[in-house]
Write a protein that holds these residues in place. Structure first.
Motif, PDB file in Angstrom:
ATOM      1  N   ILE A 148      14.081  21.075  -1.219  1.00  0.00           N
ATOM      2  CA  ILE A 148      13.335  21.322   0.022  1.00  0.00           C
ATOM      3  C   ILE A 148      11.842  21.116  -0.213  1.00  0.00           C
ATOM      4  O   ILE A 148      11.137  20.537   0.628  1.00  0.00           O
ATOM      5  CB  ILE A 148      13.620  22.745   0.539  1.00  0.00           C
ATOM      6  CG1 ILE A 148      15.094  22.865   0.964  1.00  0.00           C
ATOM      7  CG2 ILE A 148      12.701  23.093   1.714  1.00  0.00           C
ATOM      8  CD1 ILE A 148      15.472  24.226   1.466  1.00  0.00           C
ATOM      9  N   LEU A 149      11.343  21.592  -1.351  1.00  0.00           N
ATOM     10  CA  LEU A 149       9.925  21.417  -1.655  1.00  0.00           C
ATOM     11  C   LEU A 149       9.572  19.936  -1.788  1.00  0.00           C
ATOM     12  O   LEU A 149       8.509  19.488  -1.328  1.00  0.00           O
ATOM     13  CB  LEU A 149       9.573  22.172  -2.941  1.00  0.00           C
ATOM     14  CG  LEU A 149       8.101  22.517  -3.159  1.00  0.00           C
ATOM     15  CD1 LEU A 149       7.542  23.301  -1.989  1.00  0.00           C
ATOM     16  CD2 LEU A 149       7.922  23.304  -4.447  1.00  0.00           C
ATOM     17  N   VAL A 150      10.458  19.158  -2.380  1.00  0.00           N
ATOM     18  CA  VAL A 150      10.242  17.714  -2.496  1.00  0.00           C
ATOM     19  C   VAL A 150      10.194  17.073  -1.114  1.00  0.00           C
ATOM     20  O   VAL A 150       9.380  16.182  -0.847  1.00  0.00           O
ATOM     21  CB  VAL A 150      11.346  17.068  -3.355  1.00  0.00           C
ATOM     22  CG1 VAL A 150      11.301  15.552  -3.233  1.00  0.00           C
ATOM     23  CG2 VAL A 150      11.185  17.475  -4.805  1.00  0.00           C
ATOM     24  N   GLU A 151      11.047  17.553  -0.199  1.00  0.00           N
ATOM     25  CA  GLU A 151      11.041  17.017   1.162  1.00  0.00           C
ATOM     26  C   GLU A 151       9.724  17.315   1.864  1.00  0.00           C
ATOM     27  O   GLU A 151       9.177  16.470   2.576  1.00  0.00           O
ATOM     28  CB  GLU A 151      12.210  17.617   1.948  1.00  0.00           C
ATOM     29  CG  GLU A 151      12.417  16.997   3.316  1.00  0.00           C
ATOM     30  CD  GLU A 151      12.836  15.544   3.265  1.00  0.00           C
ATOM     31  OE1 GLU A 151      12.584  14.821   4.246  1.00  0.00           O
ATOM     32  OE2 GLU A 151      13.407  15.120   2.234  1.00  0.00           O
ATOM     33  N   VAL A 152       9.192  18.526   1.651  1.00  0.00           N
ATOM     34  CA  VAL A 152       7.893  18.887   2.224  1.00  0.00           C
ATOM     35  C   VAL A 152       6.796  17.989   1.655  1.00  0.00           C
ATOM     36  O   VAL A 152       5.954  17.457   2.387  1.00  0.00           O
ATOM     37  CB  VAL A 152       7.577  20.373   1.956  1.00  0.00           C
ATOM     38  CG1 VAL A 152       6.163  20.707   2.411  1.00  0.00           C
ATOM     39  CG2 VAL A 152       8.580  21.278   2.664  1.00  0.00           C
ATOM     40  N   PHE A 153       6.812  17.797   0.338  1.00  0.00           N
ATOM     41  CA  PHE A 153       5.823  16.923  -0.301  1.00  0.00           C
ATOM     42  C   PHE A 153       5.930  15.499   0.257  1.00  0.00           C
ATOM     43  O   PHE A 153       4.916  14.825   0.474  1.00  0.00           O
ATOM     44  CB  PHE A 153       6.034  16.895  -1.817  1.00  0.00           C
ATOM     45  CG  PHE A 153       5.608  18.159  -2.520  1.00  0.00           C
ATOM     46  CD1 PHE A 153       5.067  19.216  -1.823  1.00  0.00           C
ATOM     47  CD2 PHE A 153       5.762  18.294  -3.891  1.00  0.00           C
ATOM     48  CE1 PHE A 153       4.680  20.384  -2.467  1.00  0.00           C
ATOM     49  CE2 PHE A 153       5.368  19.438  -4.552  1.00  0.00           C
ATOM     50  CZ  PHE A 153       4.831  20.491  -3.837  1.00  0.00           C
ATOM     51  N   SER A 154       7.149  15.039   0.487  1.00  0.00           N
ATOM     52  CA  SER A 154       7.347  13.668   0.975  1.00  0.00           C
ATOM     53  C   SER A 154       6.734  13.488   2.352  1.00  0.00           C
ATOM     54  O   SER A 154       6.160  12.436   2.651  1.00  0.00           O
ATOM     55  CB  SER A 154       8.844  13.343   1.015  1.00  0.00           C
ATOM     56  OG  SER A 154       9.416  13.427  -0.278  1.00  0.00           O
ATOM     57  N   ILE A 155       6.845  14.512   3.207  1.00  0.00           N
ATOM     58  CA  ILE A 155       6.251  14.435   4.544  1.00  0.00           C
ATOM     59  C   ILE A 155       4.735  14.338   4.446  1.00  0.00           C
ATOM     60  O   ILE A 155       4.090  13.565   5.159  1.00  0.00           O
ATOM     61  CB  ILE A 155       6.677  15.659   5.386  1.00  0.00           C
ATOM     62  CG1 ILE A 155       8.186  15.628   5.639  1.00  0.00           C
ATOM     63  CG2 ILE A 155       5.913  15.705   6.701  1.00  0.00           C
ATOM     64  CD1 ILE A 155       8.719  16.875   6.295  1.00  0.00           C
ATOM     65  N   VAL A 156       4.138  15.128   3.542  1.00  0.00           N
ATOM     66  CA  VAL A 156       2.685  15.104   3.359  1.00  0.00           C
ATOM     67  C   VAL A 156       2.234  13.746   2.825  1.00  0.00           C
ATOM     68  O   VAL A 156       1.267  13.150   3.315  1.00  0.00           O
ATOM     69  CB  VAL A 156       2.246  16.237   2.409  1.00  0.00           C
ATOM     70  CG1 VAL A 156       0.754  16.137   2.118  1.00  0.00           C
ATOM     71  CG2 VAL A 156       2.570  17.597   3.008  1.00  0.00           C
ATOM     72  N   VAL A 157       2.938  13.241   1.831  1.00  0.00           N
ATOM     73  CA  VAL A 157       2.551  11.974   1.198  1.00  0.00           C
ATOM     74  C   VAL A 157       2.767  10.802   2.148  1.00  0.00           C
ATOM     75  O   VAL A 157       2.017   9.817   2.120  1.00  0.00           O
ATOM     76  CB  VAL A 157       3.340  11.780  -0.113  1.00  0.00           C
ATOM     77  CG1 VAL A 157       3.093  10.400  -0.701  1.00  0.00           C
ATOM     78  CG2 VAL A 157       2.939  12.858  -1.123  1.00  0.00           C
ATOM     79  N   ALA A 158       3.779  10.891   3.020  1.00  0.00           N
ATOM     80  CA  ALA A 158       4.020   9.807   3.974  1.00  0.00           C
ATOM     81  C   ALA A 158       2.842   9.637   4.920  1.00  0.00           C
ATOM     82  O   ALA A 158       2.532   8.515   5.340  1.00  0.00           O
ATOM     83  CB  ALA A 158       5.297  10.090   4.763  1.00  0.00           C
ATOM     84  N   ALA A 159       2.169  10.730   5.261  1.00  0.00           N
ATOM     85  CA  ALA A 159       1.003  10.658   6.143  1.00  0.00           C
ATOM     86  C   ALA A 159      -0.230  10.142   5.410  1.00  0.00           C
ATOM     87  O   ALA A 159      -1.066   9.454   5.992  1.00  0.00           O
ATOM     88  CB  ALA A 159       0.718  12.026   6.759  1.00  0.00           C
ATOM     89  N   ASP A 160      -0.359  10.473   4.123  1.00  0.00           N
ATOM     90  CA  ASP A 160      -1.510  10.035   3.326  1.00  0.00           C
ATOM     91  C   ASP A 160      -1.087  10.018   1.868  1.00  0.00           C
ATOM     92  O   ASP A 160      -0.907  11.075   1.253  1.00  0.00           O
ATOM     93  CB  ASP A 160      -2.696  10.978   3.535  1.00  0.00           C
ATOM     94  CG  ASP A 160      -3.937  10.555   2.753  1.00  0.00           C
ATOM     95  OD1 ASP A 160      -3.884   9.515   2.060  1.00  0.00           O
ATOM     96  OD2 ASP A 160      -4.959  11.265   2.813  1.00  0.00           O
TER      97      ASP A 160
END
Length: 553
Positions: A148-160
């Motif tokens: 789940i934490l990786v999924e959260v990180f992926s959302i952040v990184v996808a934006a920037d």
């Protein structure tokens, strides 16, 4: 001297508040062989008065052991536990004491009940303090599964993509997860700032699987060769997006040819090759998987390319004429987004069949000097949802010509640095029931009439619900915008000022304005700004930038 005399002397001293002398007498009575519970209970009372709670508890336990059927030892233990903030133990002792008190002894029962309520209140207060402390100090996110934490990180990184560096420097836990997750490092942007070191780091952490590769235009030509050498270990067939400009693209193509991996190019999903002669390379492949293409300077020589590029969903073209763009558009019927910059419409004396674009959802036109009507006669987009027109020429009814049918699907309309007529705007807005975002910036002479039309406050307009879903409005740099017009827009859409029955889907119910931007609108009255900020979630009214203000001083 018998223990009874010492005991009586201790009781007398206790009644006179001589606790130290009383304690000495009770000690003497016990040393003389007294082993009854009453002496231990009396000494416990002295210790309680002196604040020696632990010593008092020892004597209270002796009372319980000596006389387990009497209430005195349990009652005193309860008071002592409460004083020591051990209220769970105090509640147990209270219950045991109440079981041993006679039914007609209401006075002591009431005292113990009062103590019980105090202990319960103390427990609740302690629980609230514990929760508040946990809320401030507990690391809740650390309890999340790594996935789940990786999924959260992926959302952040996808934006920037650059946010991965910040995420990896928050704490040891986050850094470990970030570094050990290759997918978070699959976007590599190469610039002039230590390019070789960055490539090495990203390739290592992405396990060589870079899917998005972008070269900044500021890279020095002298560094091109060394940068490409660092990219040799890359798993090139994982690449899905390439952004490069100028002659560097030719260098990359020659580099791939030396590696016998030129077939990476047609496998790409996104390609940005502005300021590049793409013609020489494009003819080398039979078919392309491109879904997004950004290119500049289309020429008739590239017409043959569109027999192989036919899956595009997004096309961004700069410095090209419609005669060159038309073959590209016709070859890609699934096109969803079309962006044209510095576009040259066809001459007015040239008659072409209008291109049907039924799947087109987004169109952005920038820096087109000719009237937009010259563009509109070239294609039809009946399902358009997003329309941007900036620095384009608009004839009197040019905007209306652009939207020949009612824009029923339009959700976002942005106009800037152009001159639409108020009649065209009214017709477009009246026919756009799904419009949520409206930007009219740097436009003069229409904004006040337009807002009164949307608000329904102009008696000359037919009363109707115009743009009932409108939530986001940007009127920046409209120098003639008046406070009353903006006030009407917000006021007439407040829930408190509407007769609402049911939800927003009911007729007559209009969405509230959630964001309003009035930057550079000098006629907005300062005393009304608090009202706007109180009614609109996101409100901005900056009269001028700090740089401009300093220049005027």
């Amino acid at each position: 001297m018998s223990w009874k005399a010492s005991f009586q002397q201790g009781v007398s001293n206790f009644k006179r508040d001589n606790y130290l002398e009383s304690l000495a007498c009770f000690d003497e009575a016990i040393s003389l062989g007294c082993d009854t519970f009453i002496v231990y209970d009396s000494r416990a009372a002295v210790h309680e008065k002196l604040g020696n709670y632990k010593a008092a508890l020892i004597d209270a336990k002796k009372v319980v052991d000596t006389a387990p059927d009497r209430w005195q030892g349990y009652a005193r233990s309860a008071r002592l536990f409460h004083a020591l903030q051990k209220d769970e133990a105090a509640l147990k002792m209270i219950d045991l004491a109440l079981e041993r008190i006679k039914a007609d002894d209401t006075h002591r029962s009431q005292e113990l009940d009062a103590l019980k309520y105090q202990a319960i209140d103390a427990l609740n207060a302690a629980d609230e303090r514990r929760r508040a402390r946990i809320a401030k100090t507990a690391y809740h996110i650390g309890k999340l599964p790594v996935e789940i934490l990786v999924e959260v990180f992926s959302i952040v990184v996808a934006a920037d993509h650059a946010q991965i560096l910040k995420l990896s420097h928050i704490c040891k836990h986050w850094r470990g997860i970030a570094i050990e997750t290759p997918s978070l490092w699959n976007t590599l942007v190469v610039s002039k700032n230590r390019p070789k070191r960055k490539i090495q780091l990203w390739v290592q952490r992405a396990h060589k699987h870079i899917s998005v590769l972008s070269f900044h235009h500021n890279i020095l030509e002298i560094d091109w060769s060394s940068i490409l050498e660092e990219l040799i270990p890359l798993s090139w067939y994982s690449l899905r997006s390439l952004t490069v400009s100028g002659r560097l693209f030719s260098q990359i193509y020659d580099f791939l040819r030396r590696l016998s991996k030129t077939d990476v190019i047609p496998r790409l999903k996104h390609l940005d090759v502005t300021d590049t002669d793409f013609t020489k390379i494009s003819s080398s492949f039979e078919d392309y998987h491109l879904e997004s293409l950004k290119i500049s300077g289309l020429t008739p020589a590239m017409n043959e390319l569109w027999t192989r590029v036919h899956r595009l969903k997004t096309m961004n073209i700069e410095h090209a004429g419609w005669l060159d763009i038309s073959p590209a558009v016709l070859a890609n019927p699934s096109l969803e987004s079309l962006i044209l910059n510095n576009f040259i419409p066809p001459p007015s004396n040239v008659v072409n069949d209008r291109v049907q674009l039924p799947n087109l959802l987004c169109m952005k036109l920038n820096n087109i000097p000719a009237p937009v009507s010259e563009v509109t006669r070239s294609f039809v987009a009946p399902n358009l949802q997003i329309l941007h027109l900036f620095s384009v020429g608009l004839s009197r009814d040019g905007l209306l010509e652009f939207m020949r049918a009612p824009p029923l699907a339009l959700r976002e309309l942005r106009l800037g640095s152009c001159t639409p007529s108020i009649n065209s705007l009214k017709i477009i807005l009246a026919g756009a029931p799904l419009l949520e975002t409206l930007q009219i910036s740097g436009v003069h002479g229409v904004v006040n009439d337009m807002l009164h039309f949307i608000s329904g406050t102009n008696p000359n307009d037919n009363h109707q619900d115009v743009c009932p879903l409108l939530k986001h409005v940007d009127l920046s740099n409209c120098a003639d915008l008046l406070t009353g017009s903006a006030y009407s827009l917000v006021k007439t859409r407040l829930r408190s000022d509407q007769l609402v029955i049911g939800d927003e889907s009911q007729p007559g119910c209009r969405a509230e304005i959630e964001s309003l931007k009035l930057d550079g609108c000098h006629n907005i009255e300062g005393e009304m700004l608090p009202w706007f900020r109180g009614k609109v979630k996101v409100f901005s009214c900056v009269y001028m930038s700090k740089k401009e203000a300093n220049r005027r001083r």
